[in-house]
Design an enzyme around this catalytic site. Structure first.
Site, PDB file in Angstrom:
ATOM      1  N   GLY A 193     -26.036  59.129 -19.553  1.00 17.00           N
ATOM      2  CA  GLY A 193     -25.565  59.766 -20.775  1.00 17.00           C
ATOM      3  C   GLY A 193     -26.355  59.292 -21.981  1.00 17.00           C
ATOM      4  N   THR A 226     -27.894  55.805 -21.891  1.00 14.12           N
ATOM      5  CA  THR A 226     -29.019  55.718 -20.953  1.00 14.12           C
ATOM      6  C   THR A 226     -30.286  56.245 -21.602  1.00 14.12           C
ATOM      7  OG1 THR A 226     -27.517  55.990 -19.087  1.00 14.12           O
ATOM      8  CG2 THR A 226     -29.849  56.532 -18.696  1.00 14.12           C
ATOM      9  N   THR A 273     -22.825  63.363 -17.618  1.00 19.88           N
ATOM     10  CA  THR A 273     -21.564  62.775 -18.090  1.00 19.88           C
ATOM     11  C   THR A 273     -20.484  63.834 -18.047  1.00 19.88           C
ATOM     12  OG1 THR A 273     -20.296  61.813 -19.922  1.00 19.88           O
ATOM     13  CG2 THR A 273     -22.160  63.223 -20.537  1.00 19.88           C
ATOM     14  N   ASP A 318     -18.312  63.952 -20.125  1.00 18.90           N
ATOM     15  CA  ASP A 318     -17.990  64.242 -21.536  1.00 18.90           C
ATOM     16  C   ASP A 318     -18.781  65.403 -22.100  1.00 18.90           C
ATOM     17  OD1 ASP A 318     -17.610  60.747 -22.599  1.00 18.90           O
ATOM     18  OD2 ASP A 318     -16.386  62.076 -21.372  1.00 18.90           O
ATOM     19  N   GLU A 321      -8.841  61.168 -25.322  1.00 19.83           N
ATOM     20  CA  GLU A 321      -8.516  59.747 -25.552  1.00 19.83           C
ATOM     21  C   GLU A 321      -9.014  59.254 -26.923  1.00 19.83           C
ATOM     22  OE1 GLU A 321     -10.655  57.144 -22.867  1.00 19.83           O
ATOM     23  OE2 GLU A 321     -12.314  58.551 -22.830  1.00 19.83           O
ATOM     24  N   ARG A 344       6.922  63.784 -21.416  1.00 15.64           N
ATOM     25  CA  ARG A 344       6.356  62.838 -20.447  1.00 15.64           C
ATOM     26  C   ARG A 344       4.837  62.828 -20.567  1.00 15.64           C
ATOM     27  NH1 ARG A 344      10.852  61.779 -20.536  1.00 15.64           N
ATOM     28  NH2 ARG A 344      12.378  61.485 -18.843  1.00 15.64           N
TER      29      ARG A 344
END
Ligand code: F6P
Length: 364
Positions: A112, A115, A136, A138, A233, A280
């Protein structure tokens, strides 16, 4: 001009499905030309520590469908290498020396953004014969429309969201799905749209909590049985974005880690309190990087790997192999290094989400 006799391959950074397919794509054409393939183990760490494995026809057959990377990977950087005292030292010299000790004529680095930075450092400091491949889940490598690993990561997340629909509906709940993507929201956006999410929160667009709550209350008002909220995230609120403006790098890193760890839990509690719906959390984590690659990723990795092999045979180095408008092309490394590919407000995925009535939590 000297013949290419031996090349090295390394895989670096977070692993993803498709890496072995890419290794196979590089190796098969070169083995046919009698070129020896040296696998360098655990990313740039293996280059600094001179740890290798032979990649012949036997080792590269059957790789297409194997997940992960047979070479192993790491996030080690030659120019900022962990020393014995918990600090770092520049081990570029060892990496370059080992490249020559291995009698390599070229080096393929698959990884990615980090690198590509490491590869460019080596390209400028003694290893000019470098070709890189962008991988990746991503999909945030600048200069290529897509990275291999992205389709598989998105498919895994979409499958999870599909499954969550049934249990959310059975229990009349809001299901909050935490997906990977620390700096960019490609994975959350793709999986969220594919999985029919009602809210998608991504790092590029700090969200208004009120807008998220309003969108979910509106669903309740329309008697929808459940809601699905996909959170990258690295997503954060407008207030958090404000707080971060004046932070230095170290404070920001510490805060970012703590904030990301608690975001989904804090968000779930707020949704329960303000929307009055049981909520949840499902955190997909490294599931999105596991298992075998999708057909699309196998094809993309093979296309990129074989072009890398041709770049080497043509002795055209200092490039990243990229996909642009469905063509596989070489792009100069210095055009891509140190940049990330972010989702911008004019991106087609943003428009699609908006036309589908998906809330991105953006302030009015
Ligand atoms: O870079 C890919 C990625 O999966 C990110 O989405 C995620 O934040 C990170 O790697 C996790 O890194 P590690 O596997 O080192 O915990």
């Amino acid at each position: 001009m000297a013949k290419i006799r031996r090349i090295g391959i390394l895989t670096s950074g977070g692993d993803c499905p498709g890496l072995n397919a890419a290794i196979r794509g590089v190796a098969k054409p070169l083995l046919e030309e009698g070129v020896q393939i040296i696998g360098i183990q655990d990313g740039f760490r293996g280059l600094v520590e001179n740890r290798t494995m032979q990649l012949g026809p036997r080792e590269t057959s059957g790789l297409l469908v194997e997940g992960g990377t047979i070479l192993g990977t790491s996030r080690f950087k030659p120019h900022k290498y962990p020393d014995r005292n918990g600090g770092f030292e520049d081990r570029t010299k060892d990496a370059v020396e080992n490249y020559h000790k291995m009698r390599l004529d070229a080096l393929v680095c698959i990884g990615g953004g980090g690198t590509h930075k490491n590869a460019f450092q080596l390209y400028q400091n003694g290893i000019p014969h470098i070709v890189t491949l962008p991988k990746t889940i991503d999909n945030d490598v600048f200069g290529t429309d897509v990275t291999f690993g992205y389709d598989t990561g998105m498919s895994i997340a979409c499958d999870a969201i599909d499954r969550l629909h049934t249990t959310a509906s059975s229990h009349h709940r809001c299901m909050l799905v935490d997906v990977m993507g620390h700096n960019t929201g490609w994975l959350a956006m793709g999986a969220g749209i594919a999985g029919g999410a009602d809210v998608i929160l991504i790092p590029e667009f700090p969200f208004s909590l009120d807008r998220v709550v309003d969108a979910l209350i509106e669903r309740e008002r329309r008697n929808k049985r459940f809601s699905i909220v996909v959170v990258a995230e690295g997503a954060h609120s407008l207030e958090e974005a404000d707080l971060r403006k004046d932070m230095d790098k170290k404070d920001l890193k510490d805060r970012d880690r703590a904030y990301c760890d608690s975001l989904s839990h804090d968000l779930a509690r707020i949704i329960e309190d303000r929307v009055k719906i049981e909520t949840r959390i499902t955190t997909l984590g490294h599931l999105q990087r596991g298992g075998i690659p999708t057909a699309r990723d196998r094809v993309l990795a093979s296309r990129m790997g074989t072009l890398a092999a041709d770049q080497i045979l043509r002795r055209e180095f200092g490039v990243m192999v990229a996909e642009r408008n469905n063509l596989i092309v070489p792009v100069p490394l210095d055009e891509v290094v140190g940049k990330k590919k972010y989702i911008t407000p004019d991106n087609g995925l943003v428009r699609t989400a908006s036309r589908l009535g998906v809330s991105l939590g953006r302030p009015r």
